[in-house]
Enzyme design. Structure first.
Site, PDB file in Angstrom:
ATOM      1  CB  CYS A  78      -0.920   0.009   1.218  1.00 55.62           C
ATOM      2  SG  CYS A  78      -1.952   1.487   1.348  1.00 55.62           S
ATOM      3  CB  CYS A  84      -2.673   4.637   6.553  1.00 59.34           C
ATOM      4  SG  CYS A  84      -4.242   3.908   7.014  1.00 59.34           S
ATOM      5  CB  CYS A  87      -2.392  -2.253   6.697  1.00 59.49           C
ATOM      6  SG  CYS A  87      -4.061  -2.611   6.152  1.00 59.49           S
ATOM      7  CB  CYS A 179      -8.607   1.465   1.454  1.00 55.13           C
ATOM      8  SG  CYS A 179      -8.583   0.561   3.021  1.00 55.13           S
ATOM      9  CD  GLN A 302     -16.168 -10.717  15.347  1.00 58.21           C
ATOM     10  OE1 GLN A 302     -15.272  -9.987  14.909  1.00 58.21           O
ATOM     11  NE2 GLN A 302     -16.110 -11.235  16.556  1.00 58.21           N
ATOM     12  CE1 TYR A 331     -19.193  -8.440  29.284  1.00 63.23           C
ATOM     13  CE2 TYR A 331     -18.738 -10.801  29.407  1.00 63.23           C
ATOM     14  CZ  TYR A 331     -18.742  -9.549  29.998  1.00 63.23           C
ATOM     15  OH  TYR A 331     -18.305  -9.397  31.292  1.00 63.23           O
ATOM     16  CD  GLU A 352     -23.938  -6.354  24.136  1.00 60.77           C
ATOM     17  OE1 GLU A 352     -23.515  -5.188  24.250  1.00 60.77           O
ATOM     18  OE2 GLU A 352     -23.197  -7.360  24.084  1.00 60.77           O
ATOM     19  CG  ASP A 401     -16.720 -12.469  21.840  1.00 58.81           C
ATOM     20  OD1 ASP A 401     -15.626 -11.948  22.118  1.00 58.81           O
ATOM     21  OD2 ASP A 401     -17.185 -12.491  20.686  1.00 58.81           O
ATOM     22  CB  CYS A 428     -10.655  -8.930  20.560  1.00 59.11           C
ATOM     23  SG  CYS A 428     -11.338  -7.748  21.753  1.00 59.11           S
TER      24      CYS A 428
END
Length: 471
Positions: A78, A84, A87, A179, A302, A331, A352, A401, A428
């Site tokens: 890129c 940016c 990435c 992008c 997601q 969650y 949630e 989660d 995550c």
């Protein structure tokens, strides 16, 4: 008059070798028994580092000159790499990225969570290492970022930009030409919006003065082929706005949901704003195993749908469902996991914090004729109570989660009281996951660990852990 604190200056550290990749995508080097965390480098690079911050046991710095490049490096694909904020790992080949993500999970679970397993299962890589996202949000700016080369050239450049925030800057936007995160026609739509806005005498947004007309564009693509575009402006100027929407409708017939928001607030969030559907339906659909998930302009889903399917299959496998289990899905978000595992469960209870997400979860059950799910909205520690467990029963399996911060201590305490046979912990953030695993180790053993790469070209990694109750 209050004296301004002088900015501390540090001496340049010359020809230091970068040793390894560590947490949050930073690299580590050592100098005079001091650890230095450096961005924008790769293990094996030899660089001059300019320290920017110093603490008791470590420093942070940035590379200012490269003397030798690592063998792990590849040519970034890129043109915006290095400017940016996305990435940031594209200077590493994909197998190397996966190696360091696996290492990140293993290090966190062993050091923080005290997890000891003979073998960690290999990370599941993404079949796509670019064009994998289904949602991007772009921001307008009247004063787009210029590179040092552009400034030094003395030429005049178009400063009205539509792109991404510069790292650490709320007020500076990098105009994006191409992008590589979202599939076509995302780039073409963004450029058409930018060029249309540049052709009018209406100002791009100024985040400092908080004024201007054009604010944001959100593009959502789905694996069903449906496509949503949301245009956000500061105030009502129907001729300009409807002109843009008509142009998008004519030029991009694949747009199935064309919407807009008049956001007069100081910030860019629009979850509390009215979203008006201009053309098409007010939602799009994603699909997994024949289950359709309705995605509205405010819905969470997601962002790597293809890899999310793999993540959820692993979660379901770890849960060991036979059709007789009562499952608590903590969650639950828009109920994606809850609805995905419902067919293999006796009943699923989803909890949630965000009420609008729970409404999405209920709709997703309804449109798929799923009748064995029940959803609750509220703070997890306030909903997951003795009363809830008395009403529905003790869960056989808990799927959790949580957000990056992990689970609240009260939730962990309740899980220890409930004593479900299995807990499947999807995270995550391996660091906070490891912290929670250490607390759960009072009654649970880690049986399996499976990292999943949801975000190629970045340091982010998902991790699925199976915990079994120690009877």
């Amino acid at each position: 008059m209050r004296k301004q604190k002088k900015k501390q200056k540090f001496e340049l550290i010359e020809q230091i070798r970068i040793e390894e990749m560590v947490a949050e995508g930073k690299c580590l080097a050592r100098h005079n028994n001091m650890v230095i965390f450096v961005d924008g480098v790769a293990p094996g690079d030899v660089v001059d580092v300019q320290p920017t911050k110093k603490k008791k046991n470590f420093m942070e710095g940035k590379p200012v000159r490269f003397h030798a490049y690592s063998e792990l490096r590849v040519e970034p694909f890129c043109e915006h790499f290095g400017l940016c904020g996305g990435c940031k790992w594209q200077h590493l080949d994909y197998d190397t990225q996966l190696f360091f993500k696996q290492k990140q999970v293993k290090d966190n679970l062993e050091r923080i969570g005290k997890v000891q397993l003979p073998e960690f299962e290999p990370i599941l890589g993404s079949s796509k290492d670019r064009f994998y996202r289904n949602k991007l949000e772009f921001t307008f700016s009247w004063n787009g970022w210029l590179t040092n080369e552009q400034i030094q050239s003395g030429q005049e450049y178009e400063r009205r930009a539509l792109g991404f925030h510069m790292p650490g800057r709320f007020d500076k936007i990098l105009d994006i030409k191409t992008c590589y995160l979202q599939p076509d026609p995302s780039n073409a739509i963004r450029l058409a919006v930018r060029d249309y806005a540049r052709g009018l005498d209406l100002p791009f947004y100024d985040a400092v003065r908080q004024e201007g007309y054009w604010r944001n564009v959100v593009i959502r693509t789905a694996n069903t082929g449906e496509l949503m575009v949301i245009v956000l402006v500061k105030y009502d100027e129907p001729e300009a706005l409807f002109g843009l929407l008509d142009l998008l409708h004519e030029r991009f017939p694949e747009i199935t949901s064309l919407q807009y928001v008049i956001n007069t607030k100081m910030n860019d969030t629009f979850h509390d704003q009215e979203v008006i559907c201009y053309k098409g339906l007010p939602y799009i659909h994603e699909e997994m195993e024949g289950i359709r998930f309705r995605v509205g302009p405010k819905s969470f889903y997601q962002t790597n749908a293809e890899q999310a399917y793999e993540l959820y299959k692993i979660t379901r496998e770890f849960a060991g469902l036979t059709g007789y289990e009562l499952v608590y899905d903590l969650y639950t978000g828009a109920g994606t996991i809850a609805n995905f595992v419902a067919k293999q469960s006796r009943e699923v209870i989803g909890i949630e914090y965000v009420p609008s997400a729970i409404e999405d979860a209920r709709i997703n059950s309804e449109i798929n004729n799923i009748t064995n799910t029940t959803f609750y909205a509220g703070d997890m520690k306030d909903i997951l109570t003795d009363n809830l467990i008395t009403r529905h029963g003790k869960p056989d399996v808990v799927i959790t989660d949580p957000p990056r911060a992990g689970m609240h201590p009260d939730v962990i305490e309740k899980l220890l009281q409930v004593e479900a046979e299995r807990i499947v912990y999807v995270s995550c953030n391996p660091a906070t996951q490891a912290r929670d695993l250490e607390l759960l180790s009072e009654k649970y053993d880690v049986a399996r660990v499976k990292p999943v790469d949801m975000f190629p070209q970045t340091h982010h990694v998902e991790n699925v852990v199976l915990l079994k109750f120690r009877s």
